[in-house]
Design a protein around this motif. Structure first.
Motif, PDB file in Angstrom:
ATOM      1  N   ARG A 140       0.834  -1.211   0.000  1.00 38.43           N
ATOM      2  CA  ARG A 140       0.000   0.000   0.000  1.00 38.43           C
ATOM      3  C   ARG A 140       0.864   1.255   0.000  1.00 38.43           C
ATOM      4  O   ARG A 140       0.630   2.184  -0.755  1.00 38.43           O
ATOM      5  N   THR A 141       1.863   1.281   0.897  1.00 37.07           N
ATOM      6  CA  THR A 141       2.636   2.521   1.070  1.00 37.07           C
ATOM      7  C   THR A 141       4.004   2.460   0.373  1.00 37.07           C
ATOM      8  O   THR A 141       4.689   3.462   0.302  1.00 37.07           O
ATOM      9  N   ARG A 142       4.403   1.305  -0.080  1.00 39.02           N
ATOM     10  CA  ARG A 142       5.721   1.064  -0.697  1.00 39.02           C
ATOM     11  C   ARG A 142       6.878   1.210   0.291  1.00 39.02           C
ATOM     12  O   ARG A 142       8.045   1.274  -0.101  1.00 39.02           O
ATOM     13  N   LYS A 143       6.547   1.323   1.587  1.00 39.13           N
ATOM     14  CA  LYS A 143       7.621   1.400   2.591  1.00 39.13           C
ATOM     15  C   LYS A 143       8.365   0.072   2.657  1.00 39.13           C
ATOM     16  O   LYS A 143       7.744  -0.994   2.575  1.00 39.13           O
ATOM     17  N   VAL A 144       9.681   0.159   2.837  1.00 36.88           N
ATOM     18  CA  VAL A 144      10.515  -1.045   2.847  1.00 36.88           C
ATOM     19  C   VAL A 144      11.015  -1.286   4.276  1.00 36.88           C
ATOM     20  O   VAL A 144      11.395  -0.352   4.972  1.00 36.88           O
ATOM     21  N   PHE A 145      10.984  -2.547   4.702  1.00 33.99           N
ATOM     22  CA  PHE A 145      11.431  -2.902   6.050  1.00 33.99           C
ATOM     23  C   PHE A 145      12.465  -4.015   5.978  1.00 33.99           C
ATOM     24  O   PHE A 145      12.406  -4.858   5.091  1.00 33.99           O
ATOM     25  N   GLU A 146      13.349  -4.024   6.963  1.00 35.52           N
ATOM     26  CA  GLU A 146      14.291  -5.149   7.044  1.00 35.52           C
ATOM     27  C   GLU A 146      13.561  -6.362   7.595  1.00 35.52           C
ATOM     28  O   GLU A 146      12.671  -6.223   8.438  1.00 35.52           O
ATOM     29  N   GLU A 147      13.916  -7.547   7.105  1.00 35.79           N
ATOM     30  CA  GLU A 147      13.252  -8.770   7.597  1.00 35.79           C
ATOM     31  C   GLU A 147      14.258  -9.917   7.619  1.00 35.79           C
ATOM     32  O   GLU A 147      14.807 -10.277   6.593  1.00 35.79           O
ATOM     33  N   LYS A 148      14.458 -10.472   8.800  1.00 32.22           N
ATOM     34  CA  LYS A 148      15.365 -11.630   8.869  1.00 32.22           C
ATOM     35  C   LYS A 148      14.611 -12.912   9.187  1.00 32.22           C
ATOM     36  O   LYS A 148      15.158 -13.996   9.185  1.00 32.22           O
ATOM     37  N   GLY A 149      13.319 -12.777   9.471  1.00 34.20           N
ATOM     38  CA  GLY A 149      12.537 -13.951   9.859  1.00 34.20           C
ATOM     39  C   GLY A 149      11.578 -14.370   8.758  1.00 34.20           C
ATOM     40  O   GLY A 149      11.928 -14.401   7.589  1.00 34.20           O
ATOM     41  N   THR A 150      10.342 -14.688   9.180  1.00 28.81           N
ATOM     42  CA  THR A 150       9.363 -15.183   8.209  1.00 28.81           C
ATOM     43  C   THR A 150       8.156 -14.249   8.138  1.00 28.81           C
ATOM     44  O   THR A 150       7.826 -13.575   9.115  1.00 28.81           O
TER      45      THR A 150
END
Ligand code: APR
Length: 241
Positions: free
Chosen positions: A123-133
């Motif tokens: 929706r917002t195109r915001k990017v987040f770091e993700e190391k899990g699932t």
């Protein structure tokens, strides 16, 4: 010792540079990628049809990337050394979504096909770091809703990232090196020609075998990236190309 004659180096990398680090390339002989049809797990259509499969697939790839068996190899490390020791401007454009260039010590890396350790809110195109699932019940930090998150990966039919910047870099390049890519996927397959469009760019391909675009390069070096790239970097730095 002669001095390095280049001012603007652009390195393109593909799955082959990470193969010796334990990450499978895309175009194995059976045409499958980690036992999946590529279009099933790497296309917007595939995601629409079966989001859970796609989430699961990238969750597994993320877990594999973070396992202790997967580490940068001498090719990643040599490119980091080039960035450190080269006096001009050097950029790595990678089609890879792993973080092995960064872990190998490179800083100036453009991930044109996205990054496995990142997710994005649709929706917002915001990017987040993700190391899990993540899955379709995961709640997005920015809009607090379920089902808006997706892998931050450029799928088939989607526009690669940083294309304006990449075009400018290729226009300026006086040395273009392509490492471990089959040259079957547009637009990266065109970069060698783009680099030669406006100036006398020297072009080198380093790959396990000849590719369908080898004929475009001034020189093709055949072998494993981990064996070839350290020596190639020595030659570039010593002005011996
Ligand atoms: N050293 C050098 N080259 C290698 C090695 C190695 N150790 N192992 C394999 N290769 C070569 C293969 O011979 C092949 O030419 O790397 C190339 C890998 O090709 P692909 O699997 O097609 O990967 P790539 O070119 O990166 O794919 C481009 O396609 O599916 C999409 O988005 C995905 O970024 C990917 C894009």
């Amino acid at each position: 010792m002669a001095e390095c004659q280049f001012k603007n180096i652009v390195i393109l990398t593909g799955a082959g540079i990470s193969a010796e680090s334990g990450i499978a390339t895309f175009r194995d002989k059976n045409g499958l990628w980690e036992n999946h049809d590529v279009m099933e797990v790497a296309s917007p259509d595939g995601f629409r049809r079966d989001p859970e499969l796609v989430y699961r697939f990238y969750n597994e790839r993320r877990k594999q990337l973070l396992s202790k068996e997967v580490t940068p190899n001498p090719a990643h490390e040599a490119l980091a050394r080039l960035e450190k020791e080269f006096q001009g401007k050097m950029t790595i454009i990678t089609q890879n979504v792993d973080d092995l260039h960064e872990r190998g010590g490179s800083q100036n890396v453009l991930h044109m096909h996205g990054e496995l350790l990142k997710i994005r809110c649709q929706r917002t195109r915001k990017v987040f770091e993700e190391k899990g699932t993540i899955n379709s019940q995961s709640i997005c930090e920015c809009c607090n809703l379920e089902g808006t998150l997706r892998p931050h990966i450029v799928w088939f039919g989607e526009v690669p990232m940083f294309m304006d910047k990449i075009e400018n870099l290729l226009r300026e390049a006086d040395l273009f090196v392509s490492i471990g890519t089959s040259g079957q996927v547009y637009p990266a397959s065109m970069f060698v020609q783009m680099a030669k469009l406006e100036n006398d760019c020297v072009t080198i391909e380093a790959n396990l075998e000849k590719t369908q675009i080898s004929w475009n390069f001034d020189k093709s070096l055949l072998g494993k990236a981990g064996d070839i790239v350290p020596g190639l970097v020595d030659k570039i730095l010593a002005g011996e190309l």
